[in-house]
Design a protein around this motif. Sequence first.
Motif, PDB file in Angstrom:
ATOM      1  N   THR A 383       0.828  -1.211   0.000  1.00 18.98           N
ATOM      2  CA  THR A 383       0.000   0.000   0.000  1.00 18.98           C
ATOM      3  C   THR A 383       0.865   1.265   0.000  1.00 18.98           C
ATOM      4  O   THR A 383       0.520   2.259  -0.651  1.00 18.98           O
ATOM      5  CB  THR A 383      -0.939  -0.007   1.221  1.00 18.98           C
ATOM      6  OG1 THR A 383      -0.176  -0.175   2.417  1.00 18.98           O
ATOM      7  CG2 THR A 383      -1.954  -1.123   1.118  1.00 18.98           C
ATOM      8  N   GLU A 412     -10.285  -8.518   2.209  1.00 17.15           N
ATOM      9  CA  GLU A 412      -9.802  -7.260   2.799  1.00 17.15           C
ATOM     10  C   GLU A 412      -8.651  -6.672   1.986  1.00 17.15           C
ATOM     11  O   GLU A 412      -8.595  -5.455   1.747  1.00 17.15           O
ATOM     12  CB  GLU A 412      -9.356  -7.510   4.241  1.00 17.15           C
ATOM     13  CG  GLU A 412      -8.877  -6.264   4.968  1.00 17.15           C
ATOM     14  CD  GLU A 412      -8.425  -6.570   6.377  1.00 17.15           C
ATOM     15  OE1 GLU A 412      -7.635  -5.779   6.929  1.00 17.15           O
ATOM     16  OE2 GLU A 412      -8.848  -7.607   6.933  1.00 17.15           O
ATOM     17  N   ARG A 416      -8.507  -3.050  -0.203  1.00 14.06           N
ATOM     18  CA  ARG A 416      -7.496  -2.058   0.141  1.00 14.06           C
ATOM     19  C   ARG A 416      -6.727  -1.594  -1.090  1.00 14.06           C
ATOM     20  O   ARG A 416      -6.548  -0.391  -1.321  1.00 14.06           O
ATOM     21  CB  ARG A 416      -6.544  -2.647   1.188  1.00 14.06           C
ATOM     22  CG  ARG A 416      -5.623  -1.642   1.852  1.00 14.06           C
ATOM     23  CD  ARG A 416      -4.966  -2.284   3.042  1.00 14.06           C
ATOM     24  NE  ARG A 416      -4.046  -1.386   3.706  1.00 14.06           N
ATOM     25  CZ  ARG A 416      -3.331  -1.704   4.779  1.00 14.06           C
ATOM     26  NH1 ARG A 416      -3.452  -2.912   5.309  1.00 14.06           N
ATOM     27  NH2 ARG A 416      -2.503  -0.835   5.327  1.00 14.06           N
ATOM     28  N   SER A 419      -8.777   0.428  -3.641  1.00 10.73           N
ATOM     29  CA  SER A 419      -8.997   1.824  -3.253  1.00 10.73           C
ATOM     30  C   SER A 419      -7.818   2.702  -3.662  1.00 10.73           C
ATOM     31  O   SER A 419      -7.949   3.930  -3.729  1.00 10.73           O
ATOM     32  CB  SER A 419      -9.200   1.918  -1.741  1.00 10.73           C
ATOM     33  OG  SER A 419      -8.002   1.610  -1.037  1.00 10.73           O
TER      34      SER A 419
END
Length: 519
Positions: A383, A412, A416, A419
Amino acid sequence: MNAMESASLCVRVNSAGQVIWFSDALKQLDSQQTITLGMPLSKLLHADLRSQLLDQFDYTVTQHSHWQGTVKLNLGSRRADWFKAIFVPLYDDNQCLQEQVLVLQDISREVFLDELLNESRFDQTTGLPTRVDLLADIKRVNTQTVAIIDIRKFRSYADFYGLEFGDRLLMNFSEICKSFFNERHINIYRLYGDKFALAPSFRMVPALFEQQLQRFYAHIIAHHIEVNGANVALDIAIGMGVGKGKLLQLAESALARAKTVFSGQRIHVVHEREFCAKNSINWLPKIQSAIRNNRFINYYQPIRSSNGQRPDYYEALVRMRDGEQDIPPGFFLDKAKTTRYYPEITRRVVEQAVVQSAQHDVQISVNVSIEDILNPETVAFITDQLEAYPESKLIFEITETESTEDFSMVDEFTRRVRSLGAEIAIDDFGVGYSNFSRLIQLRPDYLKIDGSIIKNILEDASSASILNGMISICRELKIPMVAEFVETEQVNGYLTEQQIEFLQGYYIGRPSPDIIKLN
């Protein structure tokens, strides 16, 4: 007589069957003070054997003989109290019974250890012998071949129907195995979970053993297994090891190969010579050195849009640079997964991919395993990279997962990274049984068809049927498909006619350390 009675475990009983004396040694063993004077001998005997022993004692008295055997007593301990025993009736000059003597030798520990051994020798669910007997039989027969069977997607059945259903499925499967293999002089053992081992009861030629395994695979595919009134169609993977030693390790290695691809009735075989040659290199120092010196590099293989309606993209494939050669992941990645260095390799791949994607304005797919998704540090690194390079365009390829816990983490993870602008692909789609309900829930942006289906698509009617079914599903879900292993012009033409959206393979382009744009 007095000396013997005092030193040994001994009980004296009168002609009416009541205890009139017991030795100090037995009193010390009877910590719960179970034995009392005047109690009937029958009460001292354990209920499991009481009736049988009393009949034997009575018969011994009538025969004016003695009896030797094994007795089980009630001495109030947590485990059973077992003894070797000699029962001797004593008579007066008129041959009338005066007394009965029971001399004992404590064998409780030996019986307890024997019970433990039997528990380890036989599986409680299926009743099959276990690894203990397998290793003994391998040594006894001096066999040169062993196989391991794995029920594909067994965890899905247990998760959906419950543990009792799973146990019943294993029991019924083991019965089918026994009825098939026993008459062929092949023994079956349960190793653990849904894994069963097979070993010939004599020194069978490996080619004959493999032939029997192929027949069993065809037998399982052709028949449903009834479990609690439901008919279950199973698929299995079989790995076979051949050699003089480490047969289980060889079979496990072969099974690991079999589980990664769907190859029909083909039995995956690993020979000892091949295994030793492949594993003769100590990869750990090489992996450590490659990490220290930044020698894990990405190769990029092009993936072409078959109709030109979508842009081509690339898959990042890790290599380990060793001198002048770049080593493919098949040699070192499985070894790395057993060490703490594996997450670092994934991070190097992601780091290079986001930079190349941003610089060349191309989309790049990266493989992530369930180990990566379950690693919080790796997910945080991914991320961070996506946030640092917002112009990058990454696709994360995830191998199908069958575990409920794994799936929640996958869900999940996908939320993530999406997004942050990334997309999701399901890799190796079509291997074994696919969980379509979870697939719909995940809503991937791409589905990659497993290469084992594409490889034989022109010759194997079953592969073509599987592909047609997958096409129907993907059309319904509006998910574009990616076909791997496109090696020839004929396969490329066939898949293009089937309107498979993306094609990947040596015919399209080979992996290269540089991003080479397709014409």
